[in-house]
Design an enzyme around this catalytic site. Sequence first.
Site, short mmCIF file in Angstrom:
data_model
loop_
_atom_site.label_atom_id
_atom_site.label_comp_id
_atom_site.label_asym_id
_atom_site.label_seq_id
_atom_site.Cartn_x
_atom_site.Cartn_y
_atom_site.Cartn_z
N GLU A 9 2.96 -10.69 -16.53
CA GLU A 9 2.69 -9.56 -15.65
C GLU A 9 1.83 -8.49 -16.30
O GLU A 9 0.92 -7.95 -15.68
CB GLU A 9 4.01 -8.91 -15.21
N HIS B 284 10.21 -32.95 -22.15
CA HIS B 284 9.75 -33.61 -20.93
C HIS B 284 8.42 -33.03 -20.42
O HIS B 284 8.20 -32.92 -19.22
CB HIS B 284 10.82 -33.52 -19.85
N LYS C 42 7.53 -11.27 -17.75
CA LYS C 42 7.11 -9.97 -18.26
C LYS C 42 5.80 -10.10 -19.03
O LYS C 42 4.90 -9.27 -18.91
CB LYS C 42 8.21 -9.37 -19.17
N GLU D 65 12.49 -14.82 -17.32
CA GLU D 65 12.18 -13.40 -17.17
C GLU D 65 11.28 -12.91 -18.30
O GLU D 65 10.35 -12.13 -18.07
CB GLU D 65 13.48 -12.59 -17.11
N ARG E 211 3.11 1.41 -6.79
CA ARG E 211 3.21 0.35 -5.78
C ARG E 211 2.08 -0.67 -5.93
O ARG E 211 2.16 -1.77 -5.39
CB ARG E 211 3.18 0.96 -4.38
N LYS F 170 4.45 -2.96 -6.90
CA LYS F 170 5.86 -2.79 -7.23
C LYS F 170 6.75 -3.29 -6.10
O LYS F 170 7.73 -3.99 -6.34
CB LYS F 170 6.13 -1.30 -7.48
N TRP G 291 -3.92 -1.96 -1.35
CA TRP G 291 -3.85 -3.23 -2.07
C TRP G 291 -4.45 -4.27 -1.15
O TRP G 291 -3.90 -4.55 -0.09
CB TRP G 291 -2.39 -3.56 -2.41
N ASN H 31 0.03 0.50 6.12
CA ASN H 31 0.64 -0.39 5.15
C ASN H 31 1.20 -1.57 5.93
O ASN H 31 2.08 -1.40 6.77
CB ASN H 31 1.76 0.33 4.38
N GLY H 32 0.70 -2.78 5.67
CA GLY H 32 1.18 -3.95 6.40
C GLY H 32 0.04 -4.90 6.70
O GLY H 32 -1.06 -4.79 6.15
N CYS I 287 0.85 -1.19 0.00
CA CYS I 287 0.00 0.00 0.00
C CYS I 287 0.89 1.24 0.00
O CYS I 287 2.07 1.18 0.31
CB CYS I 287 -0.89 0.02 1.23
#
Length: 611
Positions: free
Chosen positions: A491, A507, A488, A484, A28, A606, A76, A102-103, A2
Amino acid sequence: MCGIFGYIGPRFDTAEILIEGLKRLEYRGYDSAGLALYDDERLWVRKTTGKIRDLEKKLEAEAVPRSRLGIAHTRWATHGAPNDQNAHPHLDESGSIAVVHNGIIENHAALRALLEKEGHEFESETDTEVLVHLIEKFRRANDLPAALRKALGMLHGTYGIIVIDRGDPDVLVAARHGSPLVLGIGENEYFVSSDVAPLVPHTRNVIYFDDNEMVVVRRDGYRTMTLDARPVNKAIAEVDWEIEEIEKGGFPHFMLKEIHEQPETIANAMRGRMLIAEGTSRLQGLNLNLDSLRKIDRVILTACGTSWHAALVGEYLIEDLARIPVEVEYASEFRYRNPILDESTVVFLISQSGETADTLAALREAKAKGALPLGIVNVVGSTIARESAGGVYIHAGPEIGVASTKAFTAQVTVLALIALLMGRQRDLSVAEGKKILRGLLELPGKVKRVLAKNDVIETIAAQYASVGNFLYLGRGINFPVALEGALKMKEISYIHAEGYPAAEMKHGPIALIDEDMPVVVIALRDSAYEKVLSNIQEVRARHGRVIAIATEGDTEISNHADHVIELPSIHPLLSPILAVVPLQLLAYHVAVKRGCDVDQPRNLAKSVTVE
């Protein structure tokens, strides 16, 4: 995850200050937003599900109070669905106290049951509302800091919080435990935030808080202390960001801007750290003498997400150049499996923000077990940077796009310098060291050449923007790049994508390949080239569509691929830094063509500051 922001000072446009601050915290990740203002002996609160622009629309329809004190929040969702009721700020029953948080409060259910027995009534499903009721319970005679300390003493979990009280409009109180908190010191005004970004337009002078510390801010100054009220002298740091660095600079998205910044950020990551004549690097922040370097007999790299992929590349680099065994660990699993650590083990903690909760927990586990914790972070003054025994800043500058790009290439650049330094203290020759350094020096220019292929990559992206799946294949040091690239794509475009070692395709994943499956293959001219060509032919035999990342001048690859994106040749150990760039651009352009929110993809944050 948050974002929290607060203001106290002489200006009456607090609502505008708070909204601007929230906008600089958007990266964020969040699903709702709100603010609370002091207005003539009452607290005026407005909050809404959705984006900050939705909150702005709500404010435009009303007469917003002219206030000199306020707090704001982007949420969030953790406890409770993303809706107006669960959005922050939260008030106590009398409407006197407002909190942004935040937490995660882990024992919120037990505390809620206790408070309900005492007659407290709750309006939301959030864990945070428990805190404001506890403050109300302990509030006595204009002593908000004392009430907050008592309330926090009952909590288990993490928090970065800001509290205001209509009974004392000349004070703002904030505290941290496990979630970041920064105080900005302006001209007779003060700002409190979970991040530096909202502070830069107002001041460069900041104080970073450690766990179990709080600050009481009044109009005429501030006091810093521990949660048990012992005074703490905190140093004032100076933020070296420019305001332009947190603006889009003419690009349509922060992500595209940051992709194009990579020639500069790679150069910044190695500037002043190369000893060409000696074929080695200089990393004074590690706080290690040469004798200590030689005694290291085991390296652990731990991180989350994109930083974990950088760590995988680092494993190849360190083992190849320094011949030291390396393990790569998910930070989220590290402390839960009782890792074997001792004084001859160095643990590198890799985190762009320096605040990632799981990576911070891994640092503390490493320290507790006697290993040497060293940070590789971007944000100066972050918690991991402060708590590590030493480390290296990557100097990538602020990264606003949620999907990390320039931080990855800067992290790999720094890992190459670390591997080189460790290698030169063992058996790596001066000549081999110089080859690595020459390759590093060539990188910024060669990344520019890859970025010049943007239009070609955009054209390829247009052909695949409607598919449902992607497969990414790589071998050796470029297998992490496949991971990676797939991350991307997932995401920001919401397309299912998987990265695999190319040889592992047989496999299992080969069962998925048909004419609707695009397969991105990193097929550079290296020791595994012939093997990768065989893998490509296996894909083509099943009618898969192949997008090949190849080396310039490779005339053979076009016979086997539907599309070819060429890269300049580079030292094989540095090839991931080049190979990842077209994959970043491919994901970006696919996401744009699908109409996705590139900089703020759904459900993502983020900086993951909660476990």
